[in-house]
Design a protein around this motif. Structure first.
Motif, PDB file in Angstrom:
ATOM      1  N   ALA A   1       9.963  19.324  15.268  1.00  0.00           N
ATOM      2  CA  ALA A   1      10.717  19.646  16.412  1.00  0.00           C
ATOM      3  C   ALA A   1      10.212  21.209  16.856  1.00  0.00           C
ATOM      4  O   ALA A   1       9.866  21.917  16.047  1.00  0.00           O
ATOM      5  N   PRO A   2      10.311  21.288  18.263  1.00  0.00           N
ATOM      6  CA  PRO A   2       9.882  22.393  18.893  1.00  0.00           C
ATOM      7  C   PRO A   2      10.918  23.619  18.432  1.00  0.00           C
ATOM      8  O   PRO A   2      12.273  23.368  18.244  1.00  0.00           O
TER       9      PRO A   2
ATOM     10  N   TRP B   1      12.034  13.708  25.022  1.00  0.00           N
ATOM     11  CA  TRP B   1      12.893  14.037  26.184  1.00  0.00           C
ATOM     12  C   TRP B   1      12.714  15.567  26.438  1.00  0.00           C
ATOM     13  O   TRP B   1      12.701  16.019  27.719  1.00  0.00           O
ATOM     14  N   ILE B   2      12.825  16.455  25.516  1.00  0.00           N
ATOM     15  CA  ILE B   2      12.750  17.754  25.794  1.00  0.00           C
ATOM     16  C   ILE B   2      11.277  18.252  26.308  1.00  0.00           C
ATOM     17  O   ILE B   2      11.339  19.183  27.050  1.00  0.00           O
ATOM     18  N   THR B   3      10.462  17.903  25.522  1.00  0.00           N
ATOM     19  CA  THR B   3       9.126  18.542  25.689  1.00  0.00           C
ATOM     20  C   THR B   3       8.480  17.797  27.016  1.00  0.00           C
ATOM     21  O   THR B   3       7.578  18.228  27.615  1.00  0.00           O
TER      22      THR B   3
ATOM     23  N   THR C   1      14.059  23.454  33.160  1.00  0.00           N
ATOM     24  CA  THR C   1      14.576  22.028  32.890  1.00  0.00           C
ATOM     25  C   THR C   1      14.572  21.902  31.437  1.00  0.00           C
ATOM     26  O   THR C   1      15.469  21.348  30.813  1.00  0.00           O
ATOM     27  N   ARG C   2      13.406  22.266  30.719  1.00  0.00           N
ATOM     28  CA  ARG C   2      13.608  22.160  29.416  1.00  0.00           C
ATOM     29  C   ARG C   2      14.509  22.856  28.521  1.00  0.00           C
ATOM     30  O   ARG C   2      15.205  22.427  27.715  1.00  0.00           O
ATOM     31  N   ALA C   3      14.968  24.281  29.145  1.00  0.00           N
ATOM     32  CA  ALA C   3      16.087  24.946  28.520  1.00  0.00           C
ATOM     33  C   ALA C   3      17.476  24.115  28.766  1.00  0.00           C
ATOM     34  O   ALA C   3      18.259  24.134  27.797  1.00  0.00           O
ATOM     35  N   LYS C   4      17.755  23.732  29.936  1.00  0.00           N
ATOM     36  CA  LYS C   4      18.669  22.891  30.040  1.00  0.00           C
ATOM     37  C   LYS C   4      18.704  21.670  29.210  1.00  0.00           C
ATOM     38  O   LYS C   4      19.971  21.430  28.605  1.00  0.00           O
TER      39      LYS C   4
ATOM     40  N   LYS D   1       8.819   6.391  35.147  1.00  0.00           N
ATOM     41  CA  LYS D   1       7.542   6.930  35.386  1.00  0.00           C
ATOM     42  C   LYS D   1       7.419   8.213  34.939  1.00  0.00           C
ATOM     43  O   LYS D   1       6.539   9.219  35.532  1.00  0.00           O
ATOM     44  N   ALA D   2       7.913   8.531  33.831  1.00  0.00           N
ATOM     45  CA  ALA D   2       7.909  10.158  33.314  1.00  0.00           C
ATOM     46  C   ALA D   2       6.521  10.080  32.624  1.00  0.00           C
ATOM     47  O   ALA D   2       6.282  11.413  32.216  1.00  0.00           O
ATOM     48  N   PHE D   3       6.024   9.005  31.918  1.00  0.00           N
ATOM     49  CA  PHE D   3       4.756   9.148  31.123  1.00  0.00           C
ATOM     50  C   PHE D   3       3.789   8.323  31.590  1.00  0.00           C
ATOM     51  O   PHE D   3       4.057   7.440  32.306  1.00  0.00           O
TER      52      PHE D   3
END
Length: 182
Positions: free
Chosen positions: A102-103, A134-136, A143-146, A173-175
């Protein structure tokens, strides 16, 4: 019992147009039939070999219902193969998905939210992998913080899976696989 996820194929090693860390690496887009044998369209950890030299890696979704594989320079050197050459690869999904790393920003947030942390500890490794992806996958820090905050809220409310997240990238189409350098 035979491993129905095992695939053997030849593929050209491609150089990415951009390297996130500047270090040289290559990638391969899996043939559709090899990807179809895997247990999921999202991130999947495999044991494999390239020209007979073993490795373990996590395949990334390519947004086309297939996967791509990042190959580090050290592995390529060990296998005696270079970018632009064709290599023989063999892959098979691991029986149990390993616990993902996990980050740090997510771990900090979970440490500050005991209810969310408790649900996190009870989720499966595959569900954790989806949360992390989803986070990374956020392209902007805001956006990441949210997403980290939203993950803590959703976990604290008892949700064990990311809602509204397509881990294959096909619908959103995120990846996608990296662009090929010319």
């Amino acid at each position: 019992m035979p491993d129905t996820t095992r695939s053997r194929f030849k593929a050209k090693l491609l150089r990415p147009k951009k390297s996130d860390d500047g270090a040289p690496w290559a990638f391969v887009v899996l043939p559709k039939d090899a990807s179809a044998k895997l247990p999921r369209r999202g991130r999947t950890t495999v044991a494999g070999s390239i020209n007979g030299h073993g490795f373990q890696a996590t395949l990334e979704p390519d947004g086309q219902l297939s996967h791509w594989l990042r190959l580090e320079q050290a592995l390529l050197a060990h296998a005696g193969v270079n970018v632009g050459e064709v290599a023989t690869l063999e892959i098979a999904a691991l029986a149990d998905e390993p616990d993902p790393e996990a980050p740090s920003d997510l771990l900090e947030a979970l440490a500050g939210a005991p209810e969310a942390g408790a649900v996190w500890e009870e989720t499966t490794n595959i569900a954790r992998l989806d949360w992390i992806h989803w986070i990374t996958s956020a392209k902007q820090a805001k956006t990441r913080a949210k997403r980290v905050a939203d993950a803590c809220d959703m976990l604290a409310s008892g949700k064990r899976r990311v809602c509204c997240f397509d881990p294959s990238g096909y619908y959103s189409k995120a990846f996608r696989a990296p662009e090929v350098a010319e």
